[in-house]
Each structure stands twice: as structure tokens, then as C-alpha cells.
Design an enzyme around this catalytic site. Sequence first.
Site, mmCIF file in Angstrom:
data_model
loop_
_atom_site.group_PDB
_atom_site.id
_atom_site.type_symbol
_atom_site.label_atom_id
_atom_site.label_comp_id
_atom_site.label_asym_id
_atom_site.label_seq_id
_atom_site.Cartn_x
_atom_site.Cartn_y
_atom_site.Cartn_z
ATOM 1 N N LYS A 205 1.059 -1.027 -0.219
ATOM 2 C CA LYS A 205 -0.448 -0.069 -0.097
ATOM 3 C C LYS A 205 1.089 1.211 0.188
ATOM 4 O O LYS A 205 1.157 2.696 -0.995
ATOM 5 C CB LYS A 205 -0.822 -0.180 1.274
ATOM 6 C CG LYS A 205 -1.629 1.524 1.146
ATOM 7 C CD LYS A 205 -2.813 1.144 2.224
ATOM 8 C CE LYS A 205 -3.566 -0.044 2.559
ATOM 9 N NZ LYS A 205 -4.674 0.264 3.602
ATOM 10 N N GLU A 211 9.703 -5.813 3.797
ATOM 11 C CA GLU A 211 10.592 -6.496 2.572
ATOM 12 C C GLU A 211 9.856 -6.755 1.362
ATOM 13 O O GLU A 211 10.708 -7.540 0.728
ATOM 14 C CB GLU A 211 9.485 -7.829 3.902
ATOM 15 C CG GLU A 211 10.106 -7.761 5.426
ATOM 16 C CD GLU A 211 9.518 -7.489 6.658
ATOM 17 O OE1 GLU A 211 9.220 -7.461 7.572
ATOM 18 O OE2 GLU A 211 8.583 -6.301 6.440
ATOM 19 N N GLY A 266 -4.804 -4.633 5.423
ATOM 20 C CA GLY A 266 -4.320 -5.617 4.697
ATOM 21 C C GLY A 266 -4.731 -6.959 4.283
ATOM 22 O O GLY A 266 -4.918 -7.916 3.496
ATOM 23 N N ARG A 267 -5.238 -7.468 5.544
ATOM 24 C CA ARG A 267 -5.561 -8.827 5.747
ATOM 25 C C ARG A 267 -6.830 -9.093 5.515
ATOM 26 O O ARG A 267 -7.869 -9.904 5.961
ATOM 27 C CB ARG A 267 -5.226 -8.986 7.342
ATOM 28 C CG ARG A 267 -6.497 -8.828 8.530
ATOM 29 C CD ARG A 267 -5.788 -8.662 9.787
ATOM 30 N NE ARG A 267 -6.835 -7.598 11.353
ATOM 31 C CZ ARG A 267 -6.202 -6.459 11.153
ATOM 32 N NH1 ARG A 267 -5.130 -5.767 10.265
ATOM 33 N NH2 ARG A 267 -7.200 -6.108 12.650
ATOM 34 N N GLU A 352 -5.336 -10.976 14.432
ATOM 35 C CA GLU A 352 -4.330 -9.178 14.247
ATOM 36 C C GLU A 352 -5.555 -8.808 14.658
ATOM 37 O O GLU A 352 -5.053 -7.510 14.479
ATOM 38 C CB GLU A 352 -4.237 -9.607 12.920
ATOM 39 C CG GLU A 352 -2.925 -8.771 12.289
ATOM 40 C CD GLU A 352 -2.053 -7.886 11.414
ATOM 41 O OE1 GLU A 352 -1.309 -8.975 10.992
ATOM 42 O OE2 GLU A 352 -2.747 -7.198 10.081
ATOM 43 N N HIS A 383 -1.444 -38.301 13.774
ATOM 44 C CA HIS A 383 -0.763 -38.634 14.364
ATOM 45 C C HIS A 383 0.351 -38.509 14.758
ATOM 46 O O HIS A 383 0.998 -38.110 15.790
ATOM 47 C CB HIS A 383 -0.049 -39.546 12.750
ATOM 48 C CG HIS A 383 -0.921 -40.238 12.270
ATOM 49 N ND1 HIS A 383 -1.153 -41.829 12.863
ATOM 50 C CD2 HIS A 383 -1.606 -40.463 11.656
ATOM 51 C CE1 HIS A 383 -1.999 -42.663 11.687
ATOM 52 N NE2 HIS A 383 -2.544 -41.271 11.106
ATOM 53 N N LYS A 511 7.755 -3.306 12.909
ATOM 54 C CA LYS A 511 7.945 -3.120 11.483
ATOM 55 C C LYS A 511 8.834 -1.497 11.834
ATOM 56 O O LYS A 511 9.963 -1.009 11.568
ATOM 57 C CB LYS A 511 6.824 -2.119 10.565
ATOM 58 C CG LYS A 511 5.692 -3.433 10.113
ATOM 59 C CD LYS A 511 4.786 -2.795 9.365
ATOM 60 C CE LYS A 511 3.511 -3.590 8.811
ATOM 61 N NZ LYS A 511 2.616 -2.903 7.544
#
Length: 547
Positions: A205, A211, A266-267, A352, A383, A511
Site C-alpha cells: 500500500k 521486506e 491488509g488482512r 491480528e 498422528h 515494523k
Amino acid sequence: MNFMQTPEWTTLSNLANEIKGQHMRDWFAAEPSRAQDFTVSACGIEIDYSKNRITSSVMQGLFDLAKACKVEETRDAMFAGEIINNTEGRAVLHTALRNKSDKPVYVDGKDVMPEVRATLDKMAAFVNDIHSGRHLGYTGKPIKHVVSIGIGGSFLGPKIMTEALKPYQTDTINVHFVANVDGCHINDVLNALDHEETLIVMSSKSFTTQETLQNTLTAKSWFFSKGGTQEDIAKHFIAISSNVAAATEFGIAKENIFPMWDWVGGRYSLWSAIGLPIALALGFDNFNAMLDGAHAMDEHFVSAPLEQNIPVILATLGVWYRHFFDGQSQVLLPYYHYLRGLPAYIQQLDMESNGKSVNKDGERVDYATGPIIWGSEGTNGQHSFHQLIHQGAGLMPIDFIFPLVADNSDATHHAMLASNCFGQAQALMQGKAYEDCYADLENKGLEEDERRALAEHKTMPGNKPSNTITFEKLDPFTLGALIAMYEHKVHVQGTIWHLNSYDQWGVELGKVLGNQVLSGIDGNTALSAFDHSTAALITKFKQANTQ
């Protein structure tokens, strides 16, 4: 309003004390219609929630609590574009991105739907140009590979939805996803590709996410090292960002920049241009079908009475276990290989959003809020960690998720998968009593003390709650509805807990501090600005990487 100080909460507290000594297997024996009574469906998704530690009175109490906490009002406020993200002063309108009705959606008095539809049209045209071969690389070769670079919601949504819909992927385009700033990942991906046939999709954005920006710079350097030029970037790099100036300065052609809006978190952004990699992988028609499914769930959430409202039912069950049974986690178990990434996606969506200890009024809460979300694909977990769920001391509610029909699976495999999914839900509810375990050990050559001791170890208490979520098959429409279902569940729980589910200040702090530490590593910030531990770690890193 503190939900724990309402009459509805007192009622639920009394009901919890009343049923804690009761067992679900006895309810099933006494109530032939229990499964039918506690099953609800919408948008092609059916929820059997009969294997929960609830009665009709409990569910009514939970619905009454939702009403007292104004779940319906906050839901309507969100869809109306009101500023419900109060800490950032923003509307929350991911639902507008999939609005297939003729209804306008207003933000600050402006209808945002024309811009939303224009962006979808632009996405459709771009995807069609790529798939048809009209958009060519700088040497005239068609695009065969897409590298999607993002992080958080800009990465998880596109990656997991594309994986989940693998049977719908096009044969002409391969999409690769990169998020980790670890250089091993981006280099491994790029080194296997031909730069003349590769499109880089950068999703940020702000166009400054550390990153994402670094991985894009690495991709740019790789492109140049293979013979591409700054002028050629326009053919091979696109951006999804609100920072048009930064993207243009980077060299991305203005027509290759897709917009973002501050009223989409974002999510919650996979429905926007952030979903472009999904459309490139599946074709725009399939991406559009995802929007249709999500819109159908939106309509259900808005119109269904609380007693038949899937997100409300799931959310209030979660509140019930979080507060009255100390249910600290929620387990997601998709019994479908292609849906294996869903727990990680819902983990970000939920944790979040509701991982908060301060309410919307800025007051520190004295009650539990969002649970830990975890899980994996079935049957692998059977398992390993299922042992803890079956016989551990804690209570961990589960969502079993299963497509009745599966692509790329034969009848034998799918029947075995179904038997495991349904059998696990049954075993968790039913358990196995000590008396039955003791009887099983007859004629096993054991001394009486050994037999009794072993029977104790083999006893499973049962009474472990779960929902079984089924649908005909996982097509784009159903996946869209499934994700929207969990989005709205999070909203309902956040409303009951009186949280702002749409900010993420903890993520933002991480961040900021990461950038400060990088400045220290680069020598631009004195080590004295850091605590002694961080300063020592920076020093150790610099020494190890000094030539």
C-alpha cells in the site's frame, strides 16, 4: 458496555454451571433430532454444530448476548461505511470490494463503487492480456511466470487462495509467491526463471514496506543482470499501491499501477487488486466467482436472523468456550490437501484483529479476548497433536472442514478421508469410558493392577467440542463464502469484546523497531540507542559479516 456486566451474561454463567457436569453423548442419546436442530446452512456451506457443549437455552442466551452487545448495529454500520476503525479514523469496507448489488457504498459522502468497479475492469483487462499473449515481455516473449511479492495480507491471501483452488489454475501461467526477506527465498525463485518471460507483481500500500521493497529491489537487480533495462521494467513490473509517485519513480508504468484504499486492511485485501495474482493464476472469471461467494455470505450475514446466522453462531460459540471453559485456542482442521494453508490465513485474520487488551474506548480490559488460532490439514494431525486434543487437560474447540466431493482424488482416498474427519469428530465428542477400556483388556494376560492402570491410560473423556463444516466441493464461489464467513465471525467476536478489530498497532511497532535495528546494523544509528541485549546482537551480527 462491558458484556460481562449484562443480565444476558449472568444467564449464560448460570447455564454454564448447570451443564459443566453433563456429557454430550448423553444428549445425543436422549435427543434424536439434536444433529438436525443444531445444523444451519447458507451459500452452499453447512455447519453441523451439534457436537458442542450447548443446549437450546445456551444458544438462545448467546444470541441474546449478541443483541445486547449491538452486533446487528455494528454490522450495519460497517456495511454503511461508517468509521468503525476509530483509532485510525477509517471506514472498514472490504465488503464493498465484492458488492455485486446496485447499492452505492459511501465513504465521506462519496460513492466508492464506481472506483471499485473500474479497478475490477482494469484487472480483468490486464489478466486477459496476459493470458491471451497480448501483453509481451520486452523481447517479444509471452509471460509464463508471475512472481508475487508482498507480505502479511498482501501475501497470505493470494498464496493460500491460489493453492486452495489448484484444480482451477490455468496451464499458461505459473504464479510464485515471495514474502520472507530471507534472500534464499527470492533468489531460489528467480534463479529458476527466464526474465524475458517473467512478470513481477509488487503489493505494498505504501510502497515502503521493508521486506516487500527489498525483495522487489532484488528482483529489479536480477532483471538488470539478465539484460533488462530501466525502460524495459514497464513490461515486467506492476505495482498494487496507493503511492503512485513512488511506484512511478521506481520505473513502473502508470498504467501498470493498481490502486489501494485506506478503508481496506491488509488482512482483508485479497478481494481488491491485491487479488490480482489469484486472477492471473485462475483466470479473472474464477476470481470474480470468489467475489460472488463472498458477497453471498455478506448478504446472509446482513439478512439472516441471529439464530440462523452462520458467522454469529460460530462467533458466539467461540465466546462461550473462551470465557466459560477457558478455551484459549481454536483449532482449524481442513480435511482437504489444497486447503492446507487455511489455518495460517485465519490465524492472521483472527489474531491480528482481536489480539487486543484495550477496548475501543482506550480502556484496558480485564477479560480474555482473541484465541490462539492453529491447526493443519487432516489426517496428518491425527498422528501428532490430536493426542493432546483427545486426552489433554485443556479444551480446544475445533472446526473440521471437509468438501463432500474432491478434485484430483479417487473414491477410495476420499472415502478414507471422510471416515477420518467424521470419525475424529465423533471420537472427540463420545470419548471412551474407563469401563469400556477395562472390558477391552479382558483375556490379555494382565494382572489386575496392570489391567486397571492401563485402562486409565486408554480412557478418553470425550465431551470435546467441534463444528463440522461441509460443502459440495471447494470451487471459487464456495471458497469466497468460506473466507467471508470467518471474516464476519471475527467482526462479531470483536463487537462482543468491544474491540477495534481493524487496527494492528502491535504489528506496526514491530515494523518501526525492525527499521531502527536495520539502521543500527548499517551504522546509521548509534548502538547506545538500543538496549544492551539488542546492541550486543547487532554487534555480533556485524562481526560475523565483516570481511
